[in-house]
Write an enzyme that holds these catalytic residues in place. Structure first.
Site, PDB file in Angstrom:
ATOM      1  N   ARG A 243       0.857  -1.181   0.000  1.00  0.00           N
ATOM      2  CA  ARG A 243       0.000   0.000   0.000  1.00  0.00           C
ATOM      3  C   ARG A 243       0.892   1.230   0.000  1.00  0.00           C
ATOM      4  O   ARG A 243       1.895   1.292   0.737  1.00  0.00           O
ATOM      5  CB  ARG A 243      -0.891   0.044   1.251  1.00  0.00           C
ATOM      6  CG  ARG A 243      -2.072  -0.901   1.228  1.00  0.00           C
ATOM      7  CD  ARG A 243      -3.141  -0.495   0.210  1.00  0.00           C
ATOM      8  NE  ARG A 243      -4.282  -1.375   0.244  1.00  0.00           N
ATOM      9  CZ  ARG A 243      -4.421  -2.500  -0.470  1.00  0.00           C
ATOM     10  NH1 ARG A 243      -3.471  -2.861  -1.307  1.00  0.00           N
ATOM     11  NH2 ARG A 243      -5.515  -3.233  -0.374  1.00  0.00           N
ATOM     12  N   GLU A 272      -4.070   6.961  -4.461  1.00  0.00           N
ATOM     13  CA  GLU A 272      -4.554   6.337  -5.702  1.00  0.00           C
ATOM     14  C   GLU A 272      -5.947   6.808  -6.072  1.00  0.00           C
ATOM     15  O   GLU A 272      -6.769   6.970  -5.172  1.00  0.00           O
ATOM     16  CB  GLU A 272      -4.604   4.805  -5.528  1.00  0.00           C
ATOM     17  CG  GLU A 272      -3.252   4.175  -5.621  1.00  0.00           C
ATOM     18  CD  GLU A 272      -3.294   2.676  -5.399  1.00  0.00           C
ATOM     19  OE1 GLU A 272      -4.339   2.049  -5.690  1.00  0.00           O
ATOM     20  OE2 GLU A 272      -2.287   2.133  -4.945  1.00  0.00           O
ATOM     21  N   HIS A 290      -1.500  -0.494  -9.758  1.00  0.00           N
ATOM     22  CA  HIS A 290      -2.024  -1.409  -8.730  1.00  0.00           C
ATOM     23  C   HIS A 290      -2.503  -2.720  -9.372  1.00  0.00           C
ATOM     24  O   HIS A 290      -3.690  -3.061  -9.329  1.00  0.00           O
ATOM     25  CB  HIS A 290      -3.175  -0.744  -7.947  1.00  0.00           C
ATOM     26  CG  HIS A 290      -3.498  -1.439  -6.656  1.00  0.00           C
ATOM     27  ND1 HIS A 290      -3.945  -0.787  -5.535  1.00  0.00           N
ATOM     28  CD2 HIS A 290      -3.440  -2.748  -6.296  1.00  0.00           C
ATOM     29  CE1 HIS A 290      -4.159  -1.650  -4.554  1.00  0.00           C
ATOM     30  NE2 HIS A 290      -3.850  -2.862  -4.998  1.00  0.00           N
TER      31      HIS A 290
HETATM   32  C1  8YV Z   1      -6.709  -6.283  -4.980  1.00  0.00           C
HETATM   33  C2  8YV Z   1      -5.046  -5.649  -3.205  1.00  0.00           C
HETATM   34  O1  8YV Z   1      -6.766  -6.369  -6.338  1.00  0.00           O
HETATM   35  O2  8YV Z   1      -6.205  -7.469  -2.279  1.00  0.00           O
HETATM   36  C3  8YV Z   1      -5.582  -6.451  -2.085  1.00  0.00           C
HETATM   37  O3  8YV Z   1      -5.350  -6.037  -0.937  1.00  0.00           O
HETATM   38  O4  8YV Z   1      -4.341  -4.743  -2.986  1.00  0.00           O
HETATM   39  C4  8YV Z   1      -5.336  -5.872  -4.619  1.00  0.00           C
HETATM   40  O5  8YV Z   1      -4.314  -6.619  -5.152  1.00  0.00           O
HETATM   41  C5  8YV Z   1      -7.729  -5.306  -4.491  1.00  0.00           C
HETATM   42  O6  8YV Z   1      -7.632  -5.084  -3.134  1.00  0.00           O
HETATM   43  C6  8YV Z   1      -9.138  -5.749  -4.798  1.00  0.00           C
HETATM   44  O7  8YV Z   1     -10.055  -5.135  -3.939  1.00  0.00           O
END
Ligand code: 8YV
Length: 328
Positions: A243, A272, A290
């Site tokens: 993140r 983002e 992402h």
């Molecule tokens: C997902 C992500 O695609 O799962 C996670 O925490 O950061 C991503 O890779 C995204 O969160 C889908 O909601």
């Protein structure tokens, strides 16, 4: 008499196979045009749904949860990260929260390794050169990057993804170091050939490549603060597939511009989808939208996990991926 199907509101477009199964099992309301819901639409959703299926692009904060209707009992998030949901506020309203851990581990570790290679070996710079039509042919000193083999990789956060990265890194000849809240059991450390650093500061000052693989929580917000970024040696790279909030992006950008860091590979950003325009100007930075877990297989697995969580919840069991307040 069969019980009526719960109203499940899904905030984004999911793979067809997942949506079809949801339609079969639940009274599912889908989002065909895939536009992230506005705040008003989210308020309407939490007021009416029995179960909400949000993603990382939905901010499920305390003020939104305060609008929730009495029917909302489960938030079955599509994703591993849970920093977009106020977990204590959900708990306070007796709303169960689930996520989808485990099924995006290998894909995210692949992408992290890809970023390490891309930054160190100037992959995207080379690609841009070829496409620009400016490439004049091979040269002994052109497009030189740095050897990956034999370098030291410091992994921040040795959960599933950190460990999957460590396995890959070993194959690329990197020596693996890590910092984690808890030290791994000795046999896991041995299997991964990993050196534990209790002090993050000490580890940062000695690595060639740093990878952020911890979740974003109140405790990890700006874990790589300006003070800590200053500890990293100028030849080092940073990659982040976790993140954006874990790194002070403004200070990172300044350091990259001023040559106090050699490069960065970023799949995630602090605000983002906005990205600091100064980052975009830099040649030594690889920027991705992402997409760390973006594989068809992974998205289907995530959807299946959401369905299992919902099914077990409505059947009166504790869902397998229930998020506990202590995790947050
Ligand atoms: C997902 C992500 O695609 O799962 C996670 O925490 O950061 C991503 O890779 C995204 O969160 C889908 O909601």
């Amino acid at each position: 008499m069969p019980r009526s199907k719960p109203l499940v509101i899904v905030t984004r477009k999911l793979p067809d196979v997942v949506e079809t199964r949801m339609m079969e099992l639940f009274n599912a309301r889908l989002n065909d045009d895939d536009q992230p819901m506005t705040r008003e639409q989210l308020v309407e959703a939490v007021k009416t749904a029995d179960i909400l299926v949000p993603t990382v692009t939905d901010r499920i904060d305390a003020s939104l949860l305060a609008e929730a209707g009495p029917n909302l009992r489960l938030i079955a998030s599509f994703g591993a990260g849970i920093d977009h949901i106020d977990i204590p506020a959900a708990r306070g309203r007796d709303i169960t929260v689930t996520n989808t851990p485990g099924v995006l581990t290998e894909d995210t570790a692949d992408m992290t390794m890809a970023l390490i290679l891309a930054v160190g070996r100037r992959l995207t710079e080379g690609e841009r050169l070829v496409r620009s039509g400016q490439w004049t042919g091979w040269g002994p000193t052109s497009m030189l990057g740095h050897r990956i083999w034999g370098k030291r990789l410091g992994i921040i956060g040795m959960g599933r993804i950190g460990r999957a990265l460590a396995r890959r890194a070993k194959g690329f000849g990197l020596s693996v170091h890590y910092h984690n809240r808890r030290r791994l059991p000795e046999e896991v450390e041995q299997e991964l050939d990993a050196t534990y650093w209790e002090s993050l500061d000490q580890m940062l000052a000695r690595m060639d490549i740093i990878s952020v693989n911890c979740p974003h929580t109140p405790a990890t917000y700006h874990l790589l603060s300006a003070r800590r970024l200053a500890l990293i040696r100028p030849h080092a790279y940073i990659v982040n597939t976790s993140r954006g909030e874990v790194i002070d992006e403004k200070d990172l950008t300044r350091r990259l511009r001023e040559g106090q860091l050699a490069g960065a590979g970023l799949d995630v950003f602090e605000h983002e989808p906005a990205i600091n325009p100064k980052l975009i100007e830099l040649p030594n930075v690889v920027l991705l939208p992402h997409m760390g877990s973006a594989t068809i297989e992974g998205r289907i697995d995530m959807g299946e996990k959401v369905i299992v969580n919902i099914k077990s919840f409505i059947d009166g069991h504790s869902p397998p991926d229930r998020v506990l307040v202590e995790q947050f």
